[in-house]
Design a protein around this motif. Sequence first.
Motif, PDB file in Angstrom:
ATOM      1  N   VAL A  20      -1.528   4.615  -6.170  1.00 18.64           N
ATOM      2  CA  VAL A  20      -1.960   2.940  -6.503  1.00 18.64           C
ATOM      3  C   VAL A  20      -1.078   2.496  -6.178  1.00 18.64           C
ATOM      4  O   VAL A  20      -0.754   1.417  -5.278  1.00 18.64           O
ATOM      5  CB  VAL A  20      -2.628   3.559  -7.751  1.00 18.64           C
ATOM      6  N   LEU A  21       0.437   2.567  -6.559  1.00 18.11           N
ATOM      7  CA  LEU A  21       1.112   1.227  -5.793  1.00 18.11           C
ATOM      8  C   LEU A  21       1.928   1.068  -4.501  1.00 18.11           C
ATOM      9  O   LEU A  21       1.863  -0.088  -4.102  1.00 18.11           O
ATOM     10  CB  LEU A  21       2.070   1.215  -7.659  1.00 18.11           C
ATOM     11  N   SER A  22       1.519   2.354  -4.501  1.00 22.27           N
ATOM     12  CA  SER A  22       1.950   2.010  -3.111  1.00 22.27           C
ATOM     13  C   SER A  22       1.374   0.987  -1.590  1.00 22.27           C
ATOM     14  O   SER A  22       1.171   0.890  -1.141  1.00 22.27           O
ATOM     15  CB  SER A  22       2.434   3.012  -2.052  1.00 22.27           C
ATOM     16  N   TRP A  23      -0.119   1.294  -1.818  1.00 20.90           N
ATOM     17  CA  TRP A  23      -1.057   1.069  -1.530  1.00 20.90           C
ATOM     18  C   TRP A  23      -1.077  -0.996  -2.296  1.00 20.90           C
ATOM     19  O   TRP A  23      -1.646  -1.358  -1.049  1.00 20.90           O
ATOM     20  CB  TRP A  23      -2.662   2.044  -2.130  1.00 20.90           C
ATOM     21  N   ALA A  24      -1.072  -0.643  -2.999  1.00 16.93           N
ATOM     22  CA  ALA A  24      -0.954  -2.384  -3.612  1.00 16.93           C
ATOM     23  C   ALA A  24      -0.067  -3.256  -2.544  1.00 16.93           C
ATOM     24  O   ALA A  24       0.255  -4.129  -2.463  1.00 16.93           O
ATOM     25  CB  ALA A  24      -1.323  -2.718  -4.843  1.00 16.93           C
ATOM     26  N   LEU A  25       0.604  -2.282  -3.058  1.00 15.18           N
ATOM     27  CA  LEU A  25       2.374  -3.238  -1.920  1.00 15.18           C
ATOM     28  C   LEU A  25       2.508  -3.105  -1.032  1.00 15.18           C
ATOM     29  O   LEU A  25       3.072  -3.811   0.289  1.00 15.18           O
ATOM     30  CB  LEU A  25       3.693  -2.145  -2.361  1.00 15.18           C
ATOM     31  N   SER A  26       2.164  -2.449   0.088  1.00 15.44           N
ATOM     32  CA  SER A  26       1.837  -2.232   1.262  1.00 15.44           C
ATOM     33  C   SER A  26       0.702  -1.585   2.083  1.00 15.44           C
ATOM     34  O   SER A  26       0.930  -1.442   3.304  1.00 15.44           O
ATOM     35  CB  SER A  26       2.786  -1.002   2.018  1.00 15.44           C
ATOM     36  N   GLY A  27      -0.135  -1.468   1.394  1.00 13.75           N
ATOM     37  CA  GLY A  27      -1.562  -0.976   2.093  1.00 13.75           C
ATOM     38  C   GLY A  27      -1.496   0.494   2.937  1.00 13.75           C
ATOM     39  O   GLY A  27      -2.333   0.644   3.509  1.00 13.75           O
ATOM     40  N   HIS A  28      -0.651   1.097   2.480  1.00  9.04           N
ATOM     41  CA  HIS A  28      -0.125   2.625   2.607  1.00  9.04           C
ATOM     42  C   HIS A  28       0.067   3.426   1.261  1.00  9.04           C
ATOM     43  O   HIS A  28       0.821   3.352   1.070  1.00  9.04           O
ATOM     44  CB  HIS A  28       0.738   2.348   3.713  1.00  9.04           C
ATOM     45  N   PRO A  29      -0.812   4.514   1.241  1.00  8.19           N
ATOM     46  CA  PRO A  29      -0.418   5.694   0.177  1.00  8.19           C
ATOM     47  C   PRO A  29       1.289   5.853  -0.342  1.00  8.19           C
ATOM     48  O   PRO A  29       0.891   6.703  -0.810  1.00  8.19           O
ATOM     49  CB  PRO A  29      -2.001   6.477   0.100  1.00  8.19           C
ATOM     50  N   ALA A  30       1.506   6.353   1.142  1.00  8.93           N
ATOM     51  CA  ALA A  30       3.344   6.455   0.757  1.00  8.93           C
ATOM     52  C   ALA A  30       4.193   5.958   1.454  1.00  8.93           C
ATOM     53  O   ALA A  30       5.133   6.346   0.164  1.00  8.93           O
ATOM     54  CB  ALA A  30       3.052   7.858   1.554  1.00  8.93           C
ATOM     55  N   ALA A  31       3.729   4.450   1.898  1.00 12.33           N
ATOM     56  CA  ALA A  31       5.513   4.020   1.957  1.00 12.33           C
ATOM     57  C   ALA A  31       5.886   3.897   1.744  1.00 12.33           C
ATOM     58  O   ALA A  31       6.824   3.597   1.280  1.00 12.33           O
ATOM     59  CB  ALA A  31       4.747   2.388   3.278  1.00 12.33           C
ATOM     60  N   TRP A  32       5.596   3.796  -0.084  1.00  5.90           N
ATOM     61  CA  TRP A  32       6.518   2.940  -1.233  1.00  5.90           C
ATOM     62  C   TRP A  32       5.929   3.461  -2.636  1.00  5.90           C
ATOM     63  O   TRP A  32       5.626   3.296  -3.162  1.00  5.90           O
ATOM     64  CB  TRP A  32       5.972   1.442  -1.927  1.00  5.90           C
ATOM     65  N   ASN A  33       5.482   4.223  -2.007  1.00  4.79           N
ATOM     66  CA  ASN A  33       5.797   5.687  -3.197  1.00  4.79           C
ATOM     67  C   ASN A  33       6.384   6.276  -3.338  1.00  4.79           C
ATOM     68  O   ASN A  33       7.364   7.378  -2.109  1.00  4.79           O
ATOM     69  CB  ASN A  33       4.577   6.670  -3.121  1.00  4.79           C
ATOM     70  N   VAL A  34       7.023   6.328  -4.841  1.00  5.01           N
ATOM     71  CA  VAL A  34       8.433   6.752  -5.078  1.00  5.01           C
ATOM     72  C   VAL A  34       8.427   7.913  -4.683  1.00  5.01           C
ATOM     73  O   VAL A  34       9.459   8.256  -4.733  1.00  5.01           O
ATOM     74  CB  VAL A  34       8.929   6.234  -6.314  1.00  5.01           C
TER      75      VAL A  34
END
Length: 141
Positions: free
Chosen positions: A102-116
């Motif tokens: 959810v956080l990655s999607w909010a930050l980048s529009g992609h579920p993995a790009a900013w997923n820790v």
Amino acid sequence: MHRRHRARQVINYVNLSTPLGVVIALVGGATVRRGEYGLLYAHGYRLRFPVAGAFTVGNVVLTAYPEGHLTGALLRHESRHATQYAFCVGLPMLPLYGLAVVLSWALSGHPAAWNVFERLADLDDGGYPRHPSRWRRGTLE
């Protein structure tokens, strides 16, 4: 098998993440067999969730693809996720991972790009793109 892989295998069995992974594999119609790094490979997973080339629950790596798909960089990536289950004390990894999506999607529009979790497992090895955050692009689409 390396000691660290054996330790991870035991921890993920005791914390119930690997038994859950086996149940998910069987419910999904996958064939389970022993693999490298103390992992179990579950090929032929038939359920449509989650949408991924491969995903890991405990020490079980599940994929819809036939045998031979779990090799090289992808296997190393999924092995790192198995280690994350050991460090997150098992089943709490599931809601934590969901929150990271959810956080990655909010930050980048992609579920993995900013997923820790995906970043710690190496985005490139997992085949994920590196999207800049929406703030870096100057837009909050």
